[in-house]
Design a protein around this motif. Sequence first.
Motif, mmCIF file in Angstrom:
data_model
loop_
_atom_site.group_PDB
_atom_site.id
_atom_site.type_symbol
_atom_site.label_atom_id
_atom_site.label_comp_id
_atom_site.label_asym_id
_atom_site.label_seq_id
_atom_site.Cartn_x
_atom_site.Cartn_y
_atom_site.Cartn_z
ATOM 1 N N LYS A 168 36.765 -7.134 -8.359
ATOM 2 C CA LYS A 168 37.341 -6.524 -9.562
ATOM 3 C C LYS A 168 38.563 -5.695 -9.197
ATOM 4 O O LYS A 168 39.570 -5.697 -9.910
ATOM 5 C CB LYS A 168 36.302 -5.646 -10.262
ATOM 6 C CG LYS A 168 35.246 -6.415 -11.029
ATOM 7 C CD LYS A 168 34.295 -5.452 -11.733
ATOM 8 C CE LYS A 168 33.243 -6.198 -12.538
ATOM 9 N NZ LYS A 168 32.324 -5.254 -13.228
ATOM 10 N N ASP A 169 38.466 -4.978 -8.099
ATOM 11 C CA ASP A 169 39.616 -4.203 -7.624
ATOM 12 C C ASP A 169 40.800 -5.118 -7.346
ATOM 13 O O ASP A 169 41.933 -4.839 -7.748
ATOM 14 C CB ASP A 169 39.259 -3.440 -6.336
ATOM 15 C CG ASP A 169 38.572 -2.119 -6.609
ATOM 16 O OD1 ASP A 169 38.711 -1.586 -7.726
ATOM 17 O OD2 ASP A 169 37.902 -1.612 -5.697
ATOM 18 N N SER A 196 39.037 3.463 -10.286
ATOM 19 C CA SER A 196 37.740 3.977 -10.711
ATOM 20 C C SER A 196 36.922 4.253 -9.465
ATOM 21 O O SER A 196 37.337 3.922 -8.356
ATOM 22 C CB SER A 196 37.002 2.969 -11.610
ATOM 23 O OG SER A 196 36.544 1.873 -10.848
ATOM 24 N N GLU A 226 33.967 2.925 -9.117
ATOM 25 C CA GLU A 226 32.945 1.873 -9.116
ATOM 26 C C GLU A 226 32.708 1.278 -7.737
ATOM 27 O O GLU A 226 31.564 1.148 -7.290
ATOM 28 C CB GLU A 226 33.351 0.766 -10.092
ATOM 29 C CG GLU A 226 32.341 -0.375 -10.170
ATOM 30 C CD GLU A 226 32.782 -1.468 -11.128
ATOM 31 O OE1 GLU A 226 32.150 -2.538 -11.116
ATOM 32 O OE2 GLU A 226 33.754 -1.256 -11.875
ATOM 33 N N THR A 227 33.792 0.926 -7.051
ATOM 34 C CA THR A 227 33.630 0.303 -5.736
ATOM 35 C C THR A 227 33.043 1.275 -4.731
ATOM 36 O O THR A 227 32.208 0.907 -3.901
ATOM 37 C CB THR A 227 34.987 -0.224 -5.229
ATOM 38 O OG1 THR A 227 35.461 -1.211 -6.142
ATOM 39 C CG2 THR A 227 34.853 -0.858 -3.850
ATOM 40 N N LYS A 282 26.627 -6.531 -5.709
ATOM 41 C CA LYS A 282 27.317 -5.574 -6.570
ATOM 42 C C LYS A 282 28.553 -5.022 -5.882
ATOM 43 O O LYS A 282 29.603 -4.836 -6.500
ATOM 44 C CB LYS A 282 26.373 -4.435 -6.943
ATOM 45 C CG LYS A 282 26.952 -3.460 -7.965
ATOM 46 C CD LYS A 282 25.921 -2.426 -8.371
ATOM 47 C CE LYS A 282 26.497 -1.466 -9.399
ATOM 48 N NZ LYS A 282 25.496 -0.444 -9.803
ATOM 49 N N GLN A 286 31.016 3.789 -5.372
ATOM 50 C CA GLN A 286 29.601 3.955 -5.682
ATOM 51 C C GLN A 286 28.797 2.727 -5.265
ATOM 52 O O GLN A 286 27.705 2.842 -4.708
ATOM 53 C CB GLN A 286 29.438 4.218 -7.182
ATOM 54 C CG GLN A 286 30.049 5.532 -7.640
ATOM 55 C CD GLN A 286 30.175 5.622 -9.150
ATOM 56 O OE1 GLN A 286 29.699 4.762 -9.876
ATOM 57 N NE2 GLN A 286 30.827 6.663 -9.620
ATOM 58 N N ALA A 287 29.349 1.532 -5.542
ATOM 59 C CA ALA A 287 28.617 0.300 -5.261
ATOM 60 C C ALA A 287 28.539 0.001 -3.772
ATOM 61 O O ALA A 287 27.603 -0.667 -3.325
ATOM 62 C CB ALA A 287 29.287 -0.874 -5.983
ATOM 63 N N SER A 308 38.660 -7.096 -15.032
ATOM 64 C CA SER A 308 39.353 -5.850 -14.730
ATOM 65 C C SER A 308 40.865 -6.012 -14.778
ATOM 66 O O SER A 308 41.595 -5.037 -14.895
ATOM 67 C CB SER A 308 38.934 -5.321 -13.362
ATOM 68 O OG SER A 308 39.216 -6.271 -12.363
ATOM 69 N N SER A 337 32.440 -5.617 -7.102
ATOM 70 C CA SER A 337 33.345 -4.492 -7.352
ATOM 71 C C SER A 337 34.649 -4.653 -6.570
ATOM 72 O O SER A 337 35.732 -4.333 -7.072
ATOM 73 C CB SER A 337 32.668 -3.173 -6.975
ATOM 74 O OG SER A 337 31.556 -2.916 -7.807
#
Length: 214
Positions: free
Chosen positions: A116-117, A80, A82-83, A109, A85-86, A167, A113
């Motif tokens: 989560k990865d 994704s 997400e990482t 944040k 962007q964060a 995740s 992220s």
Amino acid sequence: MKYVHLCLTSCAPLLLLRLQLLAFNCGSSTALPLPLQLGKEKNAQCAQLFKSLLLNVTELLKSEDLCYGLMKSTEVTLRSAETVQACVPSDAQNSGCVMLINSSFNESKCLMSIMKDLAYYDAAIETYLESPLYRPEKEVPLLSPTLSIIQNLRKNCSTIVEEGQDSSKEAANLWKNDSYVNRQKMCKMMRGFHVRAITINRAMGYISSGEHRK
């Protein structure tokens, strides 16, 4: 916190490439210290593990065994954005396209992220190695060191954040096809993981620099 919601789809790859180039330009091959709250000893340990992860995946992609018997391709599968962007530095800019950029960098944040990865790739690689493999005598020794580094990072650096485990559920049904299709997916995934490992190392370097706290 302000966001610009233009060109997200088209700009995400450009942002990944930009962070990749920044990582190399800033010496991603050098161990990067983590936030001081981890303690000096753990700081050095985690920095070495993140460095080892990047170097390991870089070497792994050079092996002919990872994508053995598959058509040559440069396709990449990314979990994704997400990482990315964060973890974009608050002063990041991109000429020619307006991207989704967080106007104030959020360290927690970003770290969440990253974890989560790691949880996702931990589950993805582990379940892949448990699936029917075409050449287990090649694939298991190839991917097991990567899995070990990821698990060590999660175990030894988990004080960064207490969340980020959900995740792993995303990886539960990845390998439901035959070994050929699964190998195609794994090959593309590890190319994407290489890009993500560069992004993570760059993000940790930015965090340790303290620029976002000024």
